[in-house]
Design a protein around this motif. Sequence first.
Motif, short mmCIF file in Angstrom:
data_model
loop_
_atom_site.label_atom_id
_atom_site.label_comp_id
_atom_site.label_asym_id
_atom_site.label_seq_id
_atom_site.Cartn_x
_atom_site.Cartn_y
_atom_site.Cartn_z
N LEU A 1 56.59 -49.86 -0.77
CA LEU A 1 57.87 -49.34 -1.25
C LEU A 1 57.72 -47.85 -1.52
O LEU A 1 56.79 -47.45 -2.23
CB LEU A 1 58.28 -50.07 -2.53
CG LEU A 1 59.47 -49.49 -3.31
CD1 LEU A 1 60.75 -49.54 -2.50
CD2 LEU A 1 59.65 -50.25 -4.64
N ILE A 2 58.61 -47.05 -0.94
CA ILE A 2 58.55 -45.61 -1.13
C ILE A 2 59.86 -45.13 -1.72
O ILE A 2 60.92 -45.28 -1.12
CB ILE A 2 58.30 -44.88 0.21
CG1 ILE A 2 57.07 -45.45 0.92
CG2 ILE A 2 58.13 -43.37 -0.04
CD1 ILE A 2 56.88 -44.92 2.33
N PHE A 3 59.80 -44.56 -2.92
CA PHE A 3 60.98 -44.00 -3.56
C PHE A 3 61.21 -42.56 -3.11
O PHE A 3 60.27 -41.76 -3.07
CB PHE A 3 60.84 -44.02 -5.09
CG PHE A 3 61.03 -45.36 -5.72
CD1 PHE A 3 62.24 -46.02 -5.60
CD2 PHE A 3 60.01 -45.95 -6.45
CE1 PHE A 3 62.43 -47.26 -6.20
CE2 PHE A 3 60.19 -47.18 -7.05
CZ PHE A 3 61.41 -47.84 -6.93
N THR B 1 53.16 -50.02 16.77
CA THR B 1 52.70 -51.07 15.86
C THR B 1 53.81 -52.11 15.71
O THR B 1 54.89 -51.97 16.28
CB THR B 1 52.36 -50.50 14.46
OG1 THR B 1 53.58 -50.20 13.76
CG2 THR B 1 51.52 -49.23 14.57
N ASP B 2 53.54 -53.13 14.90
CA ASP B 2 54.56 -54.16 14.63
C ASP B 2 55.36 -53.86 13.37
O ASP B 2 56.28 -54.61 13.03
CB ASP B 2 53.88 -55.53 14.43
CG ASP B 2 53.16 -55.99 15.68
OD1 ASP B 2 53.62 -55.65 16.78
OD2 ASP B 2 52.13 -56.69 15.55
N LEU B 3 55.02 -52.81 12.66
CA LEU B 3 55.62 -52.56 11.36
C LEU B 3 57.11 -52.28 11.42
O LEU B 3 57.59 -51.57 12.31
CB LEU B 3 54.91 -51.40 10.66
CG LEU B 3 53.45 -51.64 10.26
CD1 LEU B 3 52.86 -50.39 9.64
CD2 LEU B 3 53.34 -52.82 9.29
N ARG B 4 57.84 -52.81 10.43
CA ARG B 4 59.28 -52.62 10.32
C ARG B 4 59.56 -51.76 9.10
O ARG B 4 59.13 -52.08 8.00
CB ARG B 4 59.97 -53.99 10.17
CG ARG B 4 59.71 -54.95 11.33
CD ARG B 4 59.84 -56.40 10.91
NE ARG B 4 58.81 -56.78 9.95
CZ ARG B 4 58.73 -58.00 9.41
NH1 ARG B 4 59.61 -58.93 9.72
NH2 ARG B 4 57.76 -58.27 8.55
N VAL B 5 60.30 -50.66 9.32
CA VAL B 5 60.63 -49.72 8.25
C VAL B 5 62.12 -49.77 8.00
O VAL B 5 62.93 -49.72 8.94
CB VAL B 5 60.20 -48.29 8.64
CG1 VAL B 5 60.55 -47.30 7.53
CG2 VAL B 5 58.70 -48.23 8.93
N TYR B 6 62.50 -49.87 6.72
CA TYR B 6 63.92 -49.99 6.38
C TYR B 6 64.31 -49.00 5.29
O TYR B 6 63.55 -48.78 4.33
CB TYR B 6 64.24 -51.42 5.90
CG TYR B 6 65.70 -51.64 5.64
CD1 TYR B 6 66.57 -51.90 6.70
CD2 TYR B 6 66.23 -51.53 4.36
CE1 TYR B 6 67.93 -52.07 6.48
CE2 TYR B 6 67.58 -51.71 4.13
CZ TYR B 6 68.43 -51.97 5.20
OH TYR B 6 69.78 -52.13 4.98
N CYS B 7 65.51 -48.40 5.41
CA CYS B 7 66.04 -47.46 4.41
C CYS B 7 67.11 -48.13 3.55
O CYS B 7 68.03 -48.77 4.09
CB CYS B 7 66.67 -46.25 5.10
SG CYS B 7 65.49 -45.05 5.68
N ALA B 8 67.03 -47.95 2.25
CA ALA B 8 68.06 -48.46 1.33
C ALA B 8 68.53 -47.30 0.46
O ALA B 8 67.76 -46.77 -0.34
CB ALA B 8 67.49 -49.58 0.45
N TYR B 9 69.80 -46.93 0.62
CA TYR B 9 70.34 -45.80 -0.15
C TYR B 9 71.75 -46.12 -0.61
O TYR B 9 72.40 -47.06 -0.14
CB TYR B 9 70.32 -44.52 0.70
CG TYR B 9 70.83 -44.69 2.11
CD1 TYR B 9 72.19 -44.65 2.40
CD2 TYR B 9 69.94 -44.90 3.16
CE1 TYR B 9 72.65 -44.82 3.69
CE2 TYR B 9 70.40 -45.08 4.46
CZ TYR B 9 71.75 -45.03 4.71
OH TYR B 9 72.22 -45.20 6.00
N ASP B 10 72.25 -45.33 -1.55
CA ASP B 10 73.46 -45.66 -2.28
C ASP B 10 74.73 -45.73 -1.43
O ASP B 10 75.64 -46.49 -1.73
CB ASP B 10 73.68 -44.65 -3.42
CG ASP B 10 72.52 -44.65 -4.39
OD1 ASP B 10 71.73 -45.60 -4.36
OD2 ASP B 10 72.40 -43.70 -5.18
N VAL C 1 58.01 -52.03 5.24
CA VAL C 1 58.05 -50.79 4.46
C VAL C 1 59.51 -50.51 4.09
O VAL C 1 60.37 -50.45 4.96
CB VAL C 1 57.50 -49.60 5.26
CG1 VAL C 1 57.51 -48.32 4.41
CG2 VAL C 1 56.10 -49.89 5.78
N VAL C 2 59.78 -50.37 2.80
CA VAL C 2 61.12 -50.03 2.35
C VAL C 2 61.10 -48.62 1.76
O VAL C 2 60.31 -48.33 0.87
CB VAL C 2 61.64 -51.03 1.29
CG1 VAL C 2 62.96 -50.54 0.70
CG2 VAL C 2 61.82 -52.40 1.91
#
Length: 203
Positions: free
Chosen positions: A73-75, A96-105, A122-123
Amino acid sequence: MSFKKLIEPLKETLAQKGIKEPLPLQKKILSKIKGGSSMFVVAPKGAGKTTSIILSVIQNLKGQAVADAPRALIFVENKQAALELESEFYPYVKDTDLRVYCAYDEKNIDDQRDEIYMGTDVVIATPKRLNKIFFLNGINLNELQMCIIDDAHFLLGKSSFGDVVRTPESIGKCQYLIFTEKFDKRFENWQDTFMYNSLLIKQ
Protein backbone atom coordinates in the motif's frame (compact mmCIF):
# COMPACT_ATOMS: atom_id res chain seq x y z
CA MET A 1 22.82 -3.13 -3.12
CA SER A 2 23.67 -3.40 -6.80
CA PHE A 3 21.07 -3.82 -9.52
CA LYS A 4 22.51 -7.28 -10.23
CA LYS A 5 20.55 -8.65 -7.26
CA LEU A 6 17.18 -7.52 -8.65
CA ILE A 7 14.77 -9.89 -10.37
CA GLU A 8 15.19 -10.21 -14.12
CA PRO A 9 12.26 -8.04 -15.28
CA LEU A 10 13.60 -5.14 -13.22
CA LYS A 11 17.12 -5.52 -14.58
CA GLU A 12 15.76 -5.58 -18.13
CA THR A 13 13.69 -2.43 -17.61
CA LEU A 14 16.60 -0.58 -16.05
CA ALA A 15 18.79 -1.59 -18.98
CA GLN A 16 16.18 -0.34 -21.44
CA LYS A 17 16.13 2.99 -19.60
CA GLY A 18 19.92 3.18 -19.71
CA ILE A 19 20.21 3.07 -15.91
CA LYS A 20 23.35 1.11 -15.04
CA GLU A 21 24.16 1.96 -11.43
CA PRO A 22 22.07 2.82 -8.36
CA LEU A 23 22.17 6.39 -7.12
CA PRO A 24 23.96 7.04 -3.78
CA LEU A 25 20.68 7.00 -1.87
CA GLN A 26 19.63 3.74 -3.52
CA LYS A 27 22.93 2.13 -2.56
CA LYS A 28 22.17 3.01 1.06
CA ILE A 29 18.58 1.81 1.25
CA LEU A 30 17.71 -0.90 -1.29
CA SER A 31 19.40 -3.76 0.54
CA LYS A 32 17.95 -2.61 3.87
CA ILE A 33 14.45 -2.51 2.39
CA LYS A 34 14.96 -5.95 0.87
CA GLY A 35 15.99 -7.16 4.33
CA GLY A 36 12.68 -6.00 5.77
CA SER A 37 13.76 -2.92 7.72
CA SER A 38 11.22 -0.19 8.40
CA MET A 39 12.72 3.24 7.81
CA PHE A 40 12.39 6.94 7.34
CA VAL A 41 14.20 8.08 4.21
CA VAL A 42 14.91 11.81 4.18
CA ALA A 43 16.33 13.09 0.90
CA PRO A 44 15.83 15.94 -1.57
CA LYS A 45 13.90 15.76 -4.81
CA GLY A 46 15.87 13.94 -7.49
CA ALA A 47 17.67 11.63 -5.07
CA GLY A 48 15.85 8.55 -6.40
CA LYS A 49 13.18 8.05 -3.74
CA THR A 50 10.32 7.19 -6.10
CA THR A 51 12.37 4.75 -8.16
CA SER A 52 13.51 3.14 -4.91
CA ILE A 53 9.87 2.60 -3.96
CA ILE A 54 9.04 1.00 -7.29
CA LEU A 55 12.08 -1.28 -7.35
CA SER A 56 11.61 -2.32 -3.73
CA VAL A 57 7.91 -3.13 -4.04
CA ILE A 58 8.35 -5.22 -7.18
CA GLN A 59 11.45 -6.94 -5.81
CA ASN A 60 9.86 -7.78 -2.45
CA LEU A 61 6.69 -9.10 -4.13
CA LYS A 62 8.92 -11.08 -6.52
CA GLY A 63 7.02 -9.74 -9.52
CA GLN A 64 4.26 -12.26 -8.93
CA ALA A 65 0.53 -11.85 -8.36
CA VAL A 66 -0.72 -13.80 -5.35
CA ALA A 67 -4.42 -14.21 -4.52
CA ASP A 68 -6.58 -11.06 -4.44
CA ALA A 69 -5.62 -9.02 -1.37
CA PRO A 70 -3.03 -6.25 -1.79
CA ARG A 71 0.43 -6.82 -0.35
CA ALA A 72 1.74 -3.28 -0.80
CA LEU A 73 0.00 0.00 0.00
CA ILE A 74 1.45 3.36 -1.04
CA PHE A 75 -0.03 6.59 0.28
CA VAL A 76 0.21 9.70 -1.90
CA GLU A 77 -1.11 13.24 -1.63
CA ASN A 78 -3.80 13.42 -4.33
CA LYS A 79 -5.19 12.07 -7.60
CA GLN A 80 -2.41 13.61 -9.67
CA ALA A 81 0.30 12.04 -7.51
CA ALA A 82 -1.48 8.66 -7.64
CA LEU A 83 -1.75 8.65 -11.43
CA GLU A 84 1.83 9.84 -11.85
CA LEU A 85 3.15 7.06 -9.61
CA GLU A 86 1.01 4.48 -11.40
CA SER A 87 2.48 5.69 -14.69
CA GLU A 88 6.00 5.35 -13.32
CA PHE A 89 5.24 1.82 -12.13
CA TYR A 90 4.03 0.65 -15.54
CA PRO A 91 7.38 0.16 -17.36
CA TYR A 92 8.66 -1.89 -14.43
CA VAL A 93 5.63 -4.17 -13.98
CA LYS A 94 4.77 -4.74 -17.65
CA ASP A 95 6.80 -7.97 -17.76
CA THR A 96 5.54 -9.20 -14.39
CA ASP A 97 2.18 -10.46 -13.11
CA LEU A 98 1.74 -7.63 -10.63
CA ARG A 99 -1.48 -5.61 -10.63
CA VAL A 100 -1.31 -1.93 -9.62
CA TYR A 101 -4.45 0.00 -8.68
CA CYS A 102 -5.11 3.70 -7.90
CA ALA A 103 -7.72 4.81 -5.33
CA TYR A 104 -8.39 8.54 -5.09
CA ASP A 105 -11.19 10.81 -3.95
CA GLU A 106 -12.57 11.91 -7.30
CA LYS A 107 -13.55 8.42 -8.48
CA ASN A 108 -16.80 6.62 -7.59
CA ILE A 109 -16.10 4.78 -4.35
CA ASP A 110 -18.39 1.83 -5.14
CA ASP A 111 -16.52 1.24 -8.39
CA GLN A 112 -13.21 1.38 -6.55
CA ARG A 113 -14.37 -1.07 -3.93
CA ASP A 114 -15.53 -3.52 -6.61
CA GLU A 115 -12.34 -3.16 -8.65
CA ILE A 116 -10.11 -3.74 -5.62
CA TYR A 117 -12.21 -6.78 -4.68
CA MET A 118 -11.43 -8.28 -8.12
CA GLY A 119 -7.79 -8.51 -7.07
CA THR A 120 -4.73 -6.29 -6.88
CA ASP A 121 -1.19 -6.53 -5.54
CA VAL A 122 -0.21 -2.87 -5.13
CA VAL A 123 -2.63 -0.12 -4.12
CA ILE A 124 -1.67 3.53 -4.58
CA ALA A 125 -4.12 5.62 -2.56
CA THR A 126 -4.86 8.94 -0.96
CA PRO A 127 -5.23 8.49 2.83
CA LYS A 128 -8.81 9.78 2.98
CA ARG A 129 -10.09 7.51 0.21
CA LEU A 130 -8.25 4.45 1.51
CA ASN A 131 -9.87 4.86 4.92
CA LYS A 132 -13.34 5.26 3.42
CA ILE A 133 -12.92 2.10 1.34
CA PHE A 134 -11.60 0.21 4.37
CA PHE A 135 -14.52 1.18 6.58
CA LEU A 136 -16.88 0.05 3.82
CA ASN A 137 -15.17 -3.36 4.06
CA GLY A 138 -13.90 -2.74 0.54
CA ILE A 139 -10.26 -3.71 1.03
CA ASN A 140 -8.55 -6.56 2.85
CA LEU A 141 -5.35 -5.38 4.55
CA ASN A 142 -4.60 -8.70 6.27
CA GLU A 143 -2.01 -9.71 3.67
CA LEU A 144 -0.20 -6.36 3.60
CA GLN A 145 3.58 -6.69 3.66
CA MET A 146 4.62 -3.11 2.86
CA CYS A 147 3.03 0.20 3.83
CA ILE A 148 4.73 3.19 2.20
CA ILE A 149 4.24 6.96 2.18
CA ASP A 150 5.64 8.81 -0.82
CA ASP A 151 6.58 12.46 -0.25
CA ALA A 152 5.31 12.25 3.34
CA HIS A 153 5.79 15.97 3.96
CA PHE A 154 2.38 16.44 2.30
CA LEU A 155 0.85 15.13 5.54
CA LEU A 156 2.10 17.96 7.70
CA GLY A 157 -0.66 20.29 8.82
CA LYS A 158 -3.42 18.25 7.17
CA SER A 159 -6.14 15.87 8.30
CA SER A 160 -4.44 13.17 6.19
CA PHE A 161 -1.97 12.72 9.03
CA GLY A 162 -4.71 11.21 11.19
CA ASP A 163 -5.97 9.04 8.32
CA VAL A 164 -2.51 7.53 7.89
CA VAL A 165 -2.04 6.89 11.61
CA ARG A 166 -5.31 4.94 11.74
CA THR A 167 -4.17 2.46 9.09
CA PRO A 168 -1.57 0.58 11.21
CA GLU A 169 -4.28 -0.03 13.79
CA SER A 170 -6.00 -2.25 11.21
CA ILE A 171 -3.07 -4.37 10.03
CA GLY A 172 -0.65 -6.82 11.56
CA LYS A 173 3.10 -7.09 11.11
CA CYS A 174 4.21 -4.94 8.21
CA GLN A 175 7.24 -3.11 6.84
CA TYR A 176 6.80 0.68 6.94
CA LEU A 177 8.72 3.01 4.64
CA ILE A 178 8.37 6.77 4.93
CA PHE A 179 9.94 8.87 2.14
CA THR A 180 10.12 12.60 2.70
CA GLU A 181 12.14 15.72 1.93
CA LYS A 182 12.12 16.78 5.57
CA PHE A 183 11.71 15.01 8.90
CA ASP A 184 9.05 16.44 11.18
CA LYS A 185 8.89 15.96 14.96
CA ARG A 186 5.46 14.39 14.60
CA PHE A 187 7.10 11.44 12.89
CA GLU A 188 8.90 10.73 16.17
CA ASN A 189 5.59 9.47 17.61
CA TRP A 190 5.57 6.80 14.92
CA GLN A 191 9.02 5.66 16.06
CA ASP A 192 7.49 4.93 19.45
CA THR A 193 4.52 2.98 18.07
CA PHE A 194 4.14 1.12 14.78
CA MET A 195 7.64 2.08 13.53
CA TYR A 196 9.50 0.95 16.63
CA ASN A 197 13.18 0.13 15.84
CA SER A 198 12.94 1.84 12.44
CA LEU A 199 16.01 3.28 10.75
CA LEU A 200 16.50 6.95 9.86
CA ILE A 201 18.41 7.40 6.60
CA LYS A 202 19.33 10.93 5.54
CA GLN A 203 20.98 12.35 2.47
